[in-house]
Design an enzyme around this catalytic site. Structure first.
Site, PDB file in Angstrom:
ATOM      1  N   ASP A 272       2.903 -16.237 -24.503  1.00 13.83           N
ATOM      2  CA  ASP A 272       1.985 -14.960 -25.155  1.00 13.83           C
ATOM      3  C   ASP A 272       0.646 -15.495 -25.473  1.00 13.83           C
ATOM      4  O   ASP A 272       0.199 -16.755 -25.234  1.00 13.83           O
ATOM      5  CB  ASP A 272       2.609 -14.838 -26.555  1.00 13.83           C
ATOM      6  CG  ASP A 272       2.140 -13.413 -27.195  1.00 13.83           C
ATOM      7  OD1 ASP A 272       1.212 -12.923 -26.599  1.00 13.83           O
ATOM      8  OD2 ASP A 272       2.903 -13.047 -28.399  1.00 13.83           O
TER       9      ASP A 272
HETATM   10  C1  BGC Z   1       0.854 -10.222 -28.787  1.00 18.17           C
HETATM   11  C2  BGC Z   1       1.708  -9.674 -27.290  1.00 18.17           C
HETATM   12  C3  BGC Z   1       0.620  -9.064 -26.385  1.00 18.17           C
HETATM   13  C4  BGC Z   1      -0.331  -9.954 -26.175  1.00 18.17           C
HETATM   14  C5  BGC Z   1      -1.606  -9.327 -25.308  1.00 18.17           C
HETATM   15  C6  BGC Z   1      -0.260 -10.933 -28.043  1.00 18.17           C
HETATM   16  O1  BGC Z   1      -0.996 -11.217 -29.415  1.00 18.17           O
HETATM   17  O2  BGC Z   1       1.675 -10.848 -29.548  1.00 18.17           O
HETATM   18  O3  BGC Z   1       2.552  -8.839 -27.645  1.00 18.17           O
HETATM   19  O4  BGC Z   1       1.258  -8.768 -25.189  1.00 18.17           O
HETATM   20  O5  BGC Z   1      -1.205 -10.530 -27.342  1.00 18.17           O
HETATM   21  O6  BGC Z   1      -2.287  -8.435 -25.537  1.00 18.17           O
END
Ligand code: BGC
Length: 743
Positions: A272
């Site tokens: 993530d």
């Molecule tokens: C979130 C994810 C997301 C990623 C990209 C993160 O902050 O937890 O769910 O896919 O950002 O946008």
């Protein structure tokens, strides 16, 4: 240089040779993901970015990009990228397409309320199509984290508290996005997230610690991720949290043993956002280099956004901390995905400016958005005030009557101008009803300013606030019925939107009180991204229709429901707690040694609260209709099941009301005695029946031995002999059962 595309079609052998031919730096760069800003806006490589390891060269060779480019820009960038890449490898584009691309569907939690995974599959197909023509290859969806705590803002991205429901939706969404294979027209790769158990943060506080026994983890939390893997999901995203003391992104056991070896996942694992770097802040890695080594050894293929791999992998390989074979394996997985998408021979895939115009937000897509919204609404209460009757004088009051930002925060491309508000939908049927409109108040008042971070909402002056309230009171006085549209601001749920209180913004209670005083004939429409504490709303209203954040066709769907063009049929995928002190609350809890009896309520020396009931205000699976359903003749085909056999469970459902409607008949099973204690009951099946007034239908469920399996103390799954109770009913609180024995 021209690149012969036919020549570019790859097979495993060719891909492996390609990896062998790539330089170490080229390979490391495949693992880097940067934002599209680096490609479009010419982001300046300032001090911190350079220090993080992101250089001109790493950007030029970065394996993937997060963000939207649009077909035209995408093609230009892809052309330039491939041309400049030493091995002419294509670039991969990823984006969070959660509940729609430009045509916005109800938030995932609302989709869970449809109890119709097939419908979510269609929504995902549409989202994939709109994304694909705009040059997107991968979506960071579905999020299948099991959720039990409404304080966590990201419950809106989940399909709720039940393992089976989550697994069914996980499969449907993966199939919807990916089609039968990601190389086919209009398919994109899905990325299931957040592995693992991100939905169980302590105290409902985002990014917080997760502590779960391995039995609970495997029995309740992991099955939905596994269902997505078995459905062929191409990617998995790690979670931010620690799980029993180890951050997921550095957890070898979780990502290698469980995900890859046990579940058989052979696709790409992405961190993530900056989660590898965060291994330091967890206190798990002493510096960025160690963090990179831990993540790499744990099997994380792509580093989202930090450059931590770019900066450190070379020296980690040199000093032997990371074996180069591991890097090669990661690169091969990424190239494999690019190849499956067909990017080597057709780097544009479906990106097409003309199709963008034709397909995005087309009528057909809007229709599915409308259907999904209508089916997701949950009628929580109705003392006969709904549906509205022709010629009635209806006051449409509240900050959501004309609101058009009625989609969740993850709807990046959602636009107010595409969206239908309640007021606009009402305008279309104004010949039949006498509508008056009054805003009453803004979504947030001065006292609510802490509820979203940088409040963009213009605060009205005291006089304006008073004037709005008075207009609403006047409208209420002169109406037969009031439709009061209130709820959470869309930015009150989503990432980093945890709350310690589950009530509405304070200003909205002022409005409710003022109206209630002059006319109690109130039907409340609730907009929300999470279960709320609706006690006060329930006391002061005659009906509550929960519409979540319904998306592009929200207003039309609400109007259609109010006037009974469709009868509400949604069922709660997550319990609505009695109050915040009760969370986490979920229907499939254990009995304890001093069980609470919902019939008698709390008693001394029992497992209950002194001041509130144990049961939520509205339980999982709950939802009314304008029709009235009666359940009769619950029976089983036999009362003994031997291994290898099945039992049929029957029930007759009759519509004894005056309107037609659709009911979701739910099958729950309780395993009475287990070597590991078993929940009060667990959802094992659901079926929808549509019934005209007076009509009855028989509904049959097949019970298999597989449905009776659970995670035992030795962590194997299996069923155990003994007595089982079978409940067939309208929601999880159903008490009537029939029993059988497993021999
Ligand atoms: C979130 C994810 C997301 C990623 C990209 C993160 O902050 O937890 O769910 O896919 O950002 O946008």
């Amino acid at each position: 240089m021209t690149i012969d595309r036919k020549e570019r079609a790859m097979d495993q052998q060719k891909l492996k040779e390609l990896v062998q031919d790539m330089s170490l730096i080229e390979k490391i760069n495949q693992l880097l993901q940067v934002t599209s800003g680096f490609f479009i806006d010419d982001v300046e490589l300032t001090g911190p970015i350079r220090e993080n390891g992101i250089t001109e060269q790493s950007i030029a060779q970065a394996g993937s990009v997060i963000g939207l480019l649009g077909a035209k820009k995408y093609k230009e960038i892809q052309d330039a990228y491939i041309k400049n890449h030493p091995h002419n490898i294509p670039l991969l584009i990823m984006l969070d397409v959660i509940n729609g691309f430009r045509t916005i569907f109800p938030i995932p939690l609302a989709q869970g309320a449809t109890f119709e995974p097939e419908l979510s599959k269609r929504c995902a197909q549409i989202a994939a199509k709109e994304s694909a023509v705009s040059g997107v290859h991968v979506t960071f969806a579905p999020m299948v984290d099991l959720v039990r705590d409404a304080r966590w803002g990201r419950v809106m991205e989940s399909t709720g508290e039940d393992t089976k429901l989550n697994s069914d939706f996980a499969i449907a969404m993966v199939e919807g996005f990916q089609g039968t294979n990601v190389g086919e027209e209009y398919s994109i790769a899905a990325c299931v997230k957040h592995f693992a158990a991100y939905g169980a943060p302590n105290g409902g506080r985002d990014y917080n610690t997760v502590e779960l026994s391995e039995n609970t983890l495997r029995g309740y939390y992991l099955p939905a991720y596994e269902a997505a893997v078995k459905a062929g999901v191409e990617m998995v995203m790690t979670s931010f949290n620690t799980l029993n003391g180890i951050p997921s992104t550095g957890n070898q056991w979780l990502n290698r043993n469980v995900l890859r070896d046990e579940m058989g996942f052979d696709g790409v694992l992405i961190s993530d956002w900056a989660a590898i770097e965060e291994l330091q802040y967890h206190g798990y890695a002493k510096d960025r280099k160690e963090a990179a080594g831990l993540a790499m050894n744990a099997g994380v293929d792509i580093d989202m956004m930090t450059g931590i791999y770019s900066k450190n992998l070379e020296s980690l390989i040199e000093d032997g901390t990371v074996k180069e074979e591991l890097l090669d394996e990661a690169v091969l997985r990424i190239l494999n995905l690019k190849n499956k998408l067909g990017l080597f021979e057709n780097p544009y895939k479906d990106a097409d400016e003309e199709k963008e115009k034709e397909i995005i937000l087309c009528e057909e897509h809007r229709k599915v958005s409308l259907e999904a919204a209508e089916k997701s609404f949950v009628l929580l209460k109705n003392d006969g005030i709904l549906p509205l009757k022709k010629r009635e004088k209806i006051a449409l009051i509240g900050p959501f009557v004309s609101e058009k930002e009625i989609y969740g925060v993850w709807s990046m491309l959602g636009r107010p101008e595409d969206t239908v508000s309640i007021a606009e939908a009402a305008d279309k049927v104004r010949m039949d009803y006498e509508f008056t409109f009054a805003k009453g108040c803004n979504i947030l008042g001065a006292e609510d300013s802490n509820l979203i971070p940088d409040q963009h909402v213009q605060e009205p002056s005291k006089e304006d606030e008073e004037r709005m309230l008075q207009e609403a009171v006047e409208a209420a006085k002169n109406a037969d019925k009031i439709i009061l549209a209130i709820g959470e601001h869309r930015r009150m749920s989503g990432e980093s939107a945890s709350r310690s209180d589950l009530t509405l913004p304070k200003i909205q209670y002022k409005l409710l009180d003022a109206i209630y005083e002059v006319n109690p004939n109130i039907a409340v429409i609730i907009f929300t991204g999470r279960p709320l504490d609706l006690r006060e709303v329930s006391e002061k209203s005659k009906a509550i229709l929960n519409v979540w954040l319904p998306g592009t066709e929200g207003g039309t769907a609400i109007l259609n429901t109010l006037i009974n063009k469709v009868s509400p049929s949604g069922k709660l995928p997550m319990s609505f707690p009695y109050c915040v002190g009760q969370v986490p609350v979920h229907y499939n809890e254990y009995f304890t040694g001093r069980p609470y009896d919902p019939k008698t309520g709390g008693k001394e020396y029992r497992s209950n609260y002194r001041d509130i009931p144990n049961t939520p205000l509205y339980p999982f699976g709950y939802g009314l209709s304008y029709a009235k359903f009666q359940y009769d003749d619950i029976k089983l085909s036999k009362d003994i099941m031997s291994i290898g056999e099945t039992i049929d469970a029957y029930v007759t459902v009759k519509n004894v009301g005056e309107y037609a409607g659709t009911e979701t008949v739910q099958l729950y099973i309780r395993d009475c005695i287990g070597s590991v204690v078993r929940p009060r009951k667990e959802l094992k099946g659901y079926q929808k029946v549509t019934l005209q007034p007076g009509e009855a239908k028989n509904v049959t469920f097949e019970i298999t031995e597989e449905m009776l399996r659970f995670c035992k103390d030795d962590l194997s799954f299996g069923s155990e002999k003994g007595e089982f109770h079978v409940y067939l009913g309208t929601d999880s609180s159903t008490e009537e059962y029939v029993s059988f024995n497993l021999n």
